[in-house]
Enzyme design. Structure first.
Site, PDB file in Angstrom:
ATOM      1  N   ASP A 171       0.830  -1.198   0.000  1.00  0.00           N
ATOM      2  CA  ASP A 171       0.000   0.000   0.000  1.00  0.00           C
ATOM      3  C   ASP A 171       0.871   1.257   0.000  1.00  0.00           C
ATOM      4  O   ASP A 171       0.649   2.200  -0.771  1.00  0.00           O
ATOM      5  CB  ASP A 171      -0.908  -0.034   1.229  1.00  0.00           C
ATOM      6  CG  ASP A 171      -2.040   0.982   1.181  1.00  0.00           C
ATOM      7  OD1 ASP A 171      -2.400   1.431   0.081  1.00  0.00           O
ATOM      8  OD2 ASP A 171      -2.567   1.317   2.253  1.00  0.00           O
ATOM      9  N   HIS A 254      -4.510   2.911  -6.784  1.00  0.00           N
ATOM     10  CA  HIS A 254      -5.659   2.609  -5.939  1.00  0.00           C
ATOM     11  C   HIS A 254      -6.933   2.414  -6.760  1.00  0.00           C
ATOM     12  O   HIS A 254      -7.825   1.660  -6.357  1.00  0.00           O
ATOM     13  CB  HIS A 254      -5.853   3.706  -4.879  1.00  0.00           C
ATOM     14  CG  HIS A 254      -5.055   3.461  -3.642  1.00  0.00           C
ATOM     15  ND1 HIS A 254      -3.703   3.722  -3.571  1.00  0.00           N
ATOM     16  CD2 HIS A 254      -5.401   2.945  -2.433  1.00  0.00           C
ATOM     17  CE1 HIS A 254      -3.261   3.386  -2.359  1.00  0.00           C
ATOM     18  NE2 HIS A 254      -4.266   2.914  -1.662  1.00  0.00           N
ATOM     19  N   HIS A 257      -6.810  -1.120  -7.778  1.00  0.00           N
ATOM     20  CA  HIS A 257      -7.247  -1.930  -6.636  1.00  0.00           C
ATOM     21  C   HIS A 257      -8.772  -2.002  -6.579  1.00  0.00           C
ATOM     22  O   HIS A 257      -9.359  -3.075  -6.430  1.00  0.00           O
ATOM     23  CB  HIS A 257      -6.729  -1.344  -5.316  1.00  0.00           C
ATOM     24  CG  HIS A 257      -7.483  -1.849  -4.117  1.00  0.00           C
ATOM     25  ND1 HIS A 257      -8.676  -1.271  -3.699  1.00  0.00           N
ATOM     26  CD2 HIS A 257      -7.246  -2.881  -3.274  1.00  0.00           C
ATOM     27  CE1 HIS A 257      -9.130  -1.939  -2.647  1.00  0.00           C
ATOM     28  NE2 HIS A 257      -8.280  -2.908  -2.361  1.00  0.00           N
ATOM     29  N   HIS A 271      -5.639  -5.593   0.741  1.00  0.00           N
ATOM     30  CA  HIS A 271      -5.658  -4.289   0.065  1.00  0.00           C
ATOM     31  C   HIS A 271      -4.300  -3.946  -0.537  1.00  0.00           C
ATOM     32  O   HIS A 271      -4.187  -3.638  -1.733  1.00  0.00           O
ATOM     33  CB  HIS A 271      -6.074  -3.213   1.080  1.00  0.00           C
ATOM     34  CG  HIS A 271      -5.976  -1.808   0.580  1.00  0.00           C
ATOM     35  ND1 HIS A 271      -6.980  -1.198  -0.141  1.00  0.00           N
ATOM     36  CD2 HIS A 271      -4.977  -0.885   0.709  1.00  0.00           C
ATOM     37  CE1 HIS A 271      -6.621   0.030  -0.440  1.00  0.00           C
ATOM     38  NE2 HIS A 271      -5.413   0.252   0.054  1.00  0.00           N
TER      39      HIS A 271
END
Length: 366
Positions: A171, A254, A257, A271
């Protein structure tokens, strides 16, 4: 041009800090809803109950149901009202913490965050990611303020599975690249303002720490040890990435994601693992020099982050599946439009397929 930098009011990192939780919480209220992950409920509930009662603070424990969804948030709001809680505490992983922040927001209460893992940059942010009951991305809930307090107890964090710690690095790995894309496009952050130089500098420091200390920290965590490298990476995963993304901006990584959440075969991945692959896609979209891409790939390989769709669980990436990911990732409201060029589903589709091919090449599968 408005620029905003956001951060929690106080960030505390050290050994044994959760034991001091009532001392901290007492500054904000006298009746606490304490939302805990299953693991924290099993291992810490009795200790916390004794500590809160000794401090004269009403202790209302609740086990997190597993998904930061509107249903779970509403369930906890009802408990807050019934028990007369005046402060919300989250103890657990990223979704537990996002749920605690959401409940505090809707009930207009202060929130204290105590992560049990260093797996995301969620703890420090004025943001919650809300999913459906089935685990599909629903929306970003942008909050008016950051948590009053974030407590990182290294004694607890070092005991968490190493995979979660590594997911936090995945992340955090994207933070600098997404912030730089937002700067390059004159884009906006989650606050609606433009990135600050301070945020970009923190994002770069976050990346530098990962490259320097990431592997050392992973090896130490696997032995349940807290070394200087582990301390540095906890700060990078949590505070530097948290402030870096929130005040620096999100971009393609992101959004990819979020797109990957439409694939049920990827739901078991964390995540940060999906963000790491999303960063690969972003670097391909931006046509970064191979030296930059190889540094990211080498880091991912060294700590065990996924660089292919197969490693994410998508062993059969059909055109239909990947286009569904691309359509979701390129939604008009997605952060992918902070890239300094026009993006549509076809662009994203091509980058995903190319990133997967590159990853398979480095794994010797292509």
């Amino acid at each position: 041009m408005q620029k905003i930098i956001m951060s929690p009011s106080r960030y505390v990192q050290g050994a044994g800090e959760v034991g001091k939780l009532p001392e901290h919480v007492g500054k904000f209220g006298t009746s606490a809803l304490v939302l805990m992950s299953g693991t924290m409920m099993r291992t810490k509930a009795d200790e916390l109950k004794a500590n809160f009662e000794a401090a004269g603070i009403k202790f209302t424990p609740e086990k997190f149901n597993g998904e930061c969804s509107k249903v779970e948030i509403a369930r906890l709001q009802k408990i807050v009202k019934e028990k007369g809680c005046d402060v919300v505490v989250g103890v657990g992983g990223g979704k537990t913490l996002d749920t605690a922040k959401s409940v505090a927001f809707y009930e207009k209460l202060p929130v204290v965050i105590a992560p049990s893992i260093a797996s995301t940059d969620a703890p420090c942010s004025a943001l919650a990611v809300v999913y459906t009951e089935d685990g599909v991305f629903d929306e970003y809930l942008v909050l008016p303020k950051n948590p009053e307090l974030v407590i990182m107890d290294t004694d607890i964090i070092k005991e968490a599975p190493a995979r979660l710690f590594v997911a936090g690095m995945g992340d955090a790995l994207a933070t600098y690249f997404e912030a730089q894309a937002t700067v390059d496009s004159n884009g906006t952050t989650m606050s609606g303002a433009h990135p600050t130089k301070s945020a970009l500098a923190l994002a770069k420091l976050c990346y530098d720490i990962l490259i320097e200390d990431g592997l050392k920290a992973k090896l130490a965590i696997e032995t349940k040890s807290c070394t200087p490298a582990v301390e540095n990476v906890i700060e990078a995963n949590t505070y530097l990435s948290g402030v870096g993304f929130e005040s620096g901006g999100l971009a393609a990584a992101h959004a990819i994601h979020n797109g990957l959440t439409v694939l049920t075969e990827c739901h078991h991945m964390y995540h940060g693992e999906k963000v790491a692959f999303g960063l690969m896609v972003q670097l391909i979209m931006e046509d970064k020099p191979m030296d930059d891409i190889e540094e990211v790939i080498d880091f991912c390989l060294s700590v065990g982050l996924p660089i292919t769709l197969g490693e994410l669980g998508c062993s059969e990436p059909t055109p239909e599946k990947i286009m569904a990911v691309a359509v979701s990732a390129s939604d008009p409201g997605e952060t992918i439009h902070n890239e300094p060029f026009d993006v549509d589903a076809d662009v994203v589709y091509a980058a995903i397929m190319a990133a997967d091919a590159l990853g398979r090449l480095y794994l010797g599968e292509y």
